[in-house]
Structure formats: structure tokens, C-alpha cells
Enzyme design. Structure first.
Site, PDB file in Angstrom:
ATOM      1  N   ALA A   9       0.965  -1.089  -0.236  1.00  0.00           N
ATOM      2  CA  ALA A   9       0.028  -0.063   0.235  1.00  0.00           C
ATOM      3  C   ALA A   9       0.975   1.394   0.077  1.00  0.00           C
ATOM      4  CB  ALA A   9      -0.813   0.084   1.249  1.00  0.00           C
ATOM      5  N   TYR A  10       1.981   1.093   0.682  1.00  0.00           N
ATOM      6  CA  TYR A  10       2.711   2.383   0.948  1.00  0.00           C
ATOM      7  C   TYR A  10       3.502   2.611  -0.508  1.00  0.00           C
ATOM      8  CZ  TYR A  10       6.817   5.217   2.277  1.00  0.00           C
ATOM      9  OH  TYR A  10       7.724   6.275   2.163  1.00  0.00           O
ATOM     10  N   ALA A  11       4.107   1.636  -1.031  1.00  0.00           N
ATOM     11  CA  ALA A  11       4.699   1.787  -2.400  1.00  0.00           C
ATOM     12  C   ALA A  11       3.619   2.151  -3.445  1.00  0.00           C
ATOM     13  CB  ALA A  11       5.391   0.216  -2.800  1.00  0.00           C
ATOM     14  N   SER A  40       1.224   4.137  -3.014  1.00  0.00           N
ATOM     15  CA  SER A  40       0.949   5.572  -2.941  1.00  0.00           C
ATOM     16  C   SER A  40       2.136   6.331  -3.430  1.00  0.00           C
ATOM     17  CB  SER A  40       0.523   5.820  -1.481  1.00  0.00           C
ATOM     18  OG  SER A  40       2.019   5.824  -0.648  1.00  0.00           O
ATOM     19  N   LYS A  41       3.398   5.781  -3.345  1.00  0.00           N
ATOM     20  CA  LYS A  41       4.415   6.622  -3.804  1.00  0.00           C
ATOM     21  C   LYS A  41       4.690   6.452  -5.280  1.00  0.00           C
ATOM     22  CE  LYS A  41       5.980   8.347  -0.073  1.00  0.00           C
ATOM     23  NZ  LYS A  41       6.027   9.956   0.184  1.00  0.00           N
TER      24      LYS A  41
END
Length: 250
Positions: free
Chosen positions: A157-159, A161-162
Site C-alpha cells: 500500500a505504501y509503495a 502511494s509513492k
């Protein structure tokens, strides 16, 4: 005289997330290069004021301004405050972001939405204002992560978003053709900030540090140096790029 030929002392920078580990290092680096700095924060006013005081004690000019990066009204007020206090805006550095980790199958959608709001919408809102209000000769620096290349479990999820940050950054650089504004992203690797170190044993930190061929973690100052390059005269020919500042981990 072109904007880039003007004295560095006339340049003005906004640093979102400027009270955090990397953000505060960026604020100090830009101030050391002669820029007046608006230190944005969203929660801890005491940390932002400490950054401002440190810059001022070193002879620089800085002010702290709060606001939600995903709220266009709050960010418009931030840009207004920068222009009213210092006369214009030349550099915007978007370090504000959050990282919530879980396997994709287990990630709570509320957590995903929260991270998307800050990392994606927040970057979009600030980038949109920067595109409209940076002076010629200006620079926008967004923040991605080296995790987009590492495919580490729990980081989906973090990757994601980035990855969205990288896409909008690279496209915006092309959309600003003819305006003499550069748009780039910095993608840090493991960096020794309090947030990164929290909850990790010394043994785990040592193992993570050993992944880099340089056999150490990055420091906030390492990342700030990359940002200062992109924001300064030496980075004027770098545009529409993602700079991986990670010691060679990916």
C-alpha cells in the site's frame, strides 16, 4: 538578470513536513544555501518552532506554518503566507507523508485511505499549487521511496502511494514546458530517522544497514543534500527524474 542568476538569498522555499526528521534536515540545508524557508507542520508545533529557531540562530530566515497537506484551503493559506512573508516562492519540497505497513490481504481500508489521502492527495494538492505559483527558475521536489523497486512484503500500500507520486511528478515536469520550472522526486532508501528506528532492535538495524554496498543507513542530511542539489543552480538541467538516494540498495 534571469531568476537563476539572482542571489540565492532572494530565493524562498516551502518545506512540507518540515518538522520531521528528513524535512527538518531539508529545511536546514536550504537555509544554509541562503534561502528563506517556510517550515510546514501538521501536528507538533514545538518541533517546527525548534527548526525555525535553529535556522534563525544560524543567521537564516524562517517561519513555521501549520496545515493539512491534503486540504486545498489550508495549503493555499500556506502559499499565501510564504508570499506575504518573503515576497514569492521559488522552491517547494514535499516531504510530508505517512507510512502504514501490513500485508496487502490484511491492510485495513481505513489505513489505506488515510495513507492515500496524505501521500497522494497531499502531494497532488501541493504540486498543483506549486505549478501555479512557483516563480520562473523554480523547483518542485516531491518524495517517493526506494521501496517502489524492492518489492518488500507489507509495503504494497505504501509503495503504491509513492508510485502515484512518481507518476504525477514525471508528468507534471512535461506539463510545465516553457515555464522554467523543474519537477523531480527523491526516493530515499533506509534512513536513520527516529520514525525508522522506532521499534527496531539494534540487530535488525544492523542487518538493514548491511544491505547497502556502503554498509550503513542513510542520514537525513544525505537526503537533504540530494534535495538541495535539485533545488539549487547545479540541478537546473535535471528535470522529470526520480533520484534514488539509497546508497545502492536498489
Amino acid at each position: 538578470m534571469t531568476p537563476i542568476e539572482q542571489s540565492a538569498a532572494t530565493r524562498v522555499a516551502i518545506v512540507t513536513g518540515g518538522s520531521g526528521g528528513i524535512g527538518s534536515a531539508v529545511a536546514h540545508a536550504l537555509a544554509a544555501n541562503g534561502m528563506s524557508v517556510v517550515v510546514h507542520y501538521s501536528g507538533r508545533a514545538d518541533r517546527a518552532e525548534k527548526v525555525v529557531a535553529s535556522i534563525q540562530e544560524a543567521g537564516g530566515a524562517a517561519v513555521a506554518v501549520s496545515g493539512d497537506v491534503a486540504d486545498e484551503t489550508a495549503m493555499t493559506a500556506l502559499f499565501d503566507a510564504a508570499e506575504e512573508r518573503f515576497g514569492g516562492i521559488d522552491v517547494v519540497v514535499n516531504t510530508a507523508g505517512i507510512m502504514l505497513l501490513a500485508p496487502l490481504a490484511e491492510m485495513a481500508l481505513d489505513a489505506f485511505d488515510q495513507m492515500h489521502r496524505v501521500n497522494v492527495r497531499g502531494t497532488f494538492v501541493v504540486s498543483q499549487l506549486a505549478a501555479r505559483r512557483l516563480r520562473p527558475g523554480g523547483a518542485l521536489v516531491n518524495f517517493s521511496t526506494s521501496v517502489t523497486r524492492l518489492q518488500q512484503p507489507t509495503y504494497a500500500a505504501y509503495a503504491a502511494s509513492k508510485g502515484a507520486v512518481e507518476a504525477m511528478t514525471l508528468i507534471l515536469a512535461r506539463e510545465l514546458r516553457g515555464q522554467d520550472i523543474t519537477v523531480n522526486a527523491v526516493a530515499p532508501g533506509p534512513t536513520a530517522t527516529p520514525l525508522f528506528l522506532e521499534g527496531k532492535s539494534p540487530e535488525l538495524v544492523e542487518r538493514i544497514a548491511a544491505v547497502s554496498p556502503l554498509e550503513r543507513l542513510g542520514t537525513p542530511e544525505d537526503i537533504a543534500s540530494a534535495v538541495a542539489f535539485l533545488a539549487g543552480p547545479g540541478g537546473r538541467w535535471v528535470n522529470g527524474q526520480v533520484l534514488f538516494a539509497n546508497g545502492g540498495v536498489a
